[in-house]
Design an enzyme around this catalytic site. Structure first.
Site, PDB file in Angstrom:
ATOM      1  N   ARG A 157       0.877  -1.171   0.000  1.00 40.22           N
ATOM      2  CA  ARG A 157       0.000   0.000   0.000  1.00 40.22           C
ATOM      3  C   ARG A 157       0.915   1.223   0.000  1.00 40.22           C
ATOM      4  O   ARG A 157       2.024   1.155   0.530  1.00 40.22           O
ATOM      5  CB  ARG A 157      -0.882   0.024   1.249  1.00 40.22           C
ATOM      6  CG  ARG A 157      -1.793  -1.179   1.421  1.00 40.22           C
ATOM      7  CD  ARG A 157      -2.564  -1.080   2.747  1.00 40.22           C
ATOM      8  NE  ARG A 157      -3.485  -2.189   2.920  1.00 40.22           N
ATOM      9  CZ  ARG A 157      -3.234  -3.288   3.635  1.00 40.22           C
ATOM     10  NH1 ARG A 157      -2.066  -3.408   4.258  1.00 40.22           N
ATOM     11  NH2 ARG A 157      -4.134  -4.249   3.749  1.00 40.22           N
ATOM     12  N   LYS A 181      -2.126  -2.086   7.998  1.00 38.19           N
ATOM     13  CA  LYS A 181      -3.292  -1.520   8.692  1.00 38.19           C
ATOM     14  C   LYS A 181      -3.352  -2.034  10.121  1.00 38.19           C
ATOM     15  O   LYS A 181      -3.053  -3.194  10.388  1.00 38.19           O
ATOM     16  CB  LYS A 181      -4.581  -1.899   7.944  1.00 38.19           C
ATOM     17  CG  LYS A 181      -4.778  -1.140   6.643  1.00 38.19           C
ATOM     18  CD  LYS A 181      -6.120  -1.481   6.034  1.00 38.19           C
ATOM     19  CE  LYS A 181      -6.391  -0.639   4.791  1.00 38.19           C
ATOM     20  NZ  LYS A 181      -7.679  -0.957   4.180  1.00 38.19           N
ATOM     21  N   HIS A 253      -1.982   2.265  -5.954  1.00 34.13           N
ATOM     22  CA  HIS A 253      -2.635   0.999  -5.607  1.00 34.13           C
ATOM     23  C   HIS A 253      -2.718   0.061  -6.810  1.00 34.13           C
ATOM     24  O   HIS A 253      -2.848  -1.156  -6.645  1.00 34.13           O
ATOM     25  CB  HIS A 253      -4.037   1.281  -5.048  1.00 34.13           C
ATOM     26  CG  HIS A 253      -4.404   0.391  -3.904  1.00 34.13           C
ATOM     27  ND1 HIS A 253      -3.753   0.424  -2.684  1.00 34.13           N
ATOM     28  CD2 HIS A 253      -5.343  -0.582  -3.783  1.00 34.13           C
ATOM     29  CE1 HIS A 253      -4.284  -0.471  -1.861  1.00 34.13           C
ATOM     30  NE2 HIS A 253      -5.246  -1.098  -2.521  1.00 34.13           N
ATOM     31  N   ARG A 256      -0.149  -2.527  -6.687  1.00 33.99           N
ATOM     32  CA  ARG A 256      -0.500  -3.595  -5.732  1.00 33.99           C
ATOM     33  C   ARG A 256      -1.450  -4.597  -6.389  1.00 33.99           C
ATOM     34  O   ARG A 256      -1.267  -5.809  -6.278  1.00 33.99           O
ATOM     35  CB  ARG A 256      -1.131  -2.943  -4.498  1.00 33.99           C
ATOM     36  CG  ARG A 256      -1.544  -3.899  -3.380  1.00 33.99           C
ATOM     37  CD  ARG A 256      -1.917  -3.043  -2.176  1.00 33.99           C
ATOM     38  NE  ARG A 256      -2.763  -3.713  -1.207  1.00 33.99           N
ATOM     39  CZ  ARG A 256      -2.321  -4.468  -0.205  1.00 33.99           C
ATOM     40  NH1 ARG A 256      -1.028  -4.677  -0.072  1.00 33.99           N
ATOM     41  NH2 ARG A 256      -3.169  -5.004   0.657  1.00 33.99           N
ATOM     42  N   HIS A 279      -4.011  -8.898   3.811  1.00 33.63           N
ATOM     43  CA  HIS A 279      -5.477  -8.862   3.855  1.00 33.63           C
ATOM     44  C   HIS A 279      -5.974  -9.639   5.071  1.00 33.63           C
ATOM     45  O   HIS A 279      -5.522 -10.764   5.320  1.00 33.63           O
ATOM     46  CB  HIS A 279      -6.078  -9.510   2.599  1.00 33.63           C
ATOM     47  CG  HIS A 279      -5.993  -8.651   1.378  1.00 33.63           C
ATOM     48  ND1 HIS A 279      -6.073  -9.159   0.101  1.00 33.63           N
ATOM     49  CD2 HIS A 279      -5.839  -7.309   1.234  1.00 33.63           C
ATOM     50  CE1 HIS A 279      -5.972  -8.179  -0.774  1.00 33.63           C
ATOM     51  NE2 HIS A 279      -5.830  -7.045  -0.110  1.00 33.63           N
ATOM     52  N   TYR A 288      -8.927 -11.046  -7.050  1.00 38.82           N
ATOM     53  CA  TYR A 288      -7.926 -11.205  -8.105  1.00 38.82           C
ATOM     54  C   TYR A 288      -8.184 -12.421  -8.986  1.00 38.82           C
ATOM     55  O   TYR A 288      -7.722 -12.471 -10.123  1.00 38.82           O
ATOM     56  CB  TYR A 288      -6.522 -11.234  -7.491  1.00 38.82           C
ATOM     57  CG  TYR A 288      -6.219  -9.951  -6.769  1.00 38.82           C
ATOM     58  CD1 TYR A 288      -6.076  -8.758  -7.479  1.00 38.82           C
ATOM     59  CD2 TYR A 288      -6.159  -9.883  -5.385  1.00 38.82           C
ATOM     60  CE1 TYR A 288      -5.854  -7.554  -6.834  1.00 38.82           C
ATOM     61  CE2 TYR A 288      -5.933  -8.684  -4.722  1.00 38.82           C
ATOM     62  CZ  TYR A 288      -5.792  -7.525  -5.454  1.00 38.82           C
ATOM     63  OH  TYR A 288      -5.584  -6.330  -4.810  1.00 38.82           O
TER      64      TYR A 288
END
Length: 299
Positions: A157, A181, A253, A256, A279, A288
């Site tokens: 990110r 995160k 992004h 990514r 994630h 994806y």
């Protein structure tokens, strides 16, 4: 008497919002930007309720439906509407947890219907074209090549890239430590190409007069001697994509998304990709598989 009652309600509301802010920060471990977004969306509701003369603890479903309809009427995009309403639901769940309310008025609140939109991805050739568009003769040229290679080869990110530390680079072992995160750390493999570009950049970095508190950041501003901003990376990528003749609507992004898609196309395990991307849910990574199917489908 009525003025005192209003003042009490206002003070109670301020206390609730402060507590909610602490809850998001400490319990949910939200980043400062995400926290600001939640509070901004909450204040949209509060401003609406003040106009309707409805207290925050007196809200019913019809009030929230009226608010949601207003978002639609003023032309807010369905995705933004959904995000705002998701934040509102989070706030009312907090009120239940803290015993401010016994029933959740947002429980039956429905968001707008949103079509399934796949993110844009770049081909390997397009990524190479963007990286090749960097002017190495400029003082920041080698730094920018290192940034792009790291973004793509590690699937970072942009917030993770700009906070990457020198002390988190383990080149001999072939990985970097990333803080994602909620301050969650993960180890991510880094490609030999990215390692090489960073090593070529380090002599340039060593000549920069780095400001106190920014000594450990990998990527720093040539002029300011501080860590880079996310918006600066965004603008750099936009300019290089334009220079490379790429018309896709891309952002940091996109690198990514491209990283994950190319890994999946190469036969990588979905769980391994989930770990590398950081994630929380495998469902986020599964998007994806849809991108791979789309690009494999005959036109």
């Amino acid at each position: 008497m009525e003025i005192n009652e209003k003042k009490k309600k206002k003070e109670q509301q301020e206390v609730i919002i402060r507590k909610y802010q602490q809850y998001l920060k400490l319990e949910k471990s939200l980043s400062p930007n995400t926290l600001d977004a939640y509070l901004t969306d909450l204040y949209k509701l509060i401003n609406f309720l003040e106009q309707e003369k409805v207290g925050i603890l007196d809200v019913c479903l019809s009030d929230l439906q009226h608010f949601a309809a207003g978002l639609h009427d003023i032309g807010i995009h369905p995705r933004s509407q959904a995000r705002i309403l998701s934040g509102i639901k989070s706030f009312f769940r907090f009120l239940i947890i803290e015993d401010y309310l016994e029933a959740d008025p947002s429980e039956l609140l429905e968001g707008p219907k949103i079509g399934f939109k796949l993110p844009e991805v770049l081909t390997v050739e397009e990524i190479d074209r963007i990286i090749s568009a960097v002017d190495r003769s400029k003082t920041e040229g080698q730094r920018n090549r290192a940034i792009l290679e790291t973004l793509y080869s590690c699937g970072l990110r942009v917030s993770e890239l700009v906070t990457l530390k020198l002390s988190d680079l383990y080149f001999d072992e072939g990985f970097i430590k990333v803080e994602g995160k909620g301050s969650k750390q993960r180890l991510v493999p880094i490609s030999p190409r990215a390692i090489n570009e960073i090593k070529l950049y380090i002599p340039d970095r060593n000549q920069i007069e780095v400001k106190k508190g920014h000594e450990d950041f990998v990527f720093v501003s040539q002029r300011r001697g501080k860590g880079l901003s996310r918006i600066m990376i965004f603008h750099m990528i936009k300019e290089l994509a334009e220079k490379a003749g790429i018309t896709k609507n891309i952002s940091p992004h996109t690198f990514r998304h491209s990283f994950a898609t190319h890994l999946l196309e190469g036969g990588a395990n979905l769980r391994a990709i989930q770990c590398m991307l950081g994630h929380e849910s495998i469902a986020t990574t599964e998007i994806y598989t849809h991108i791979c199917l789309l690009y494999r489908s005959p036109s």
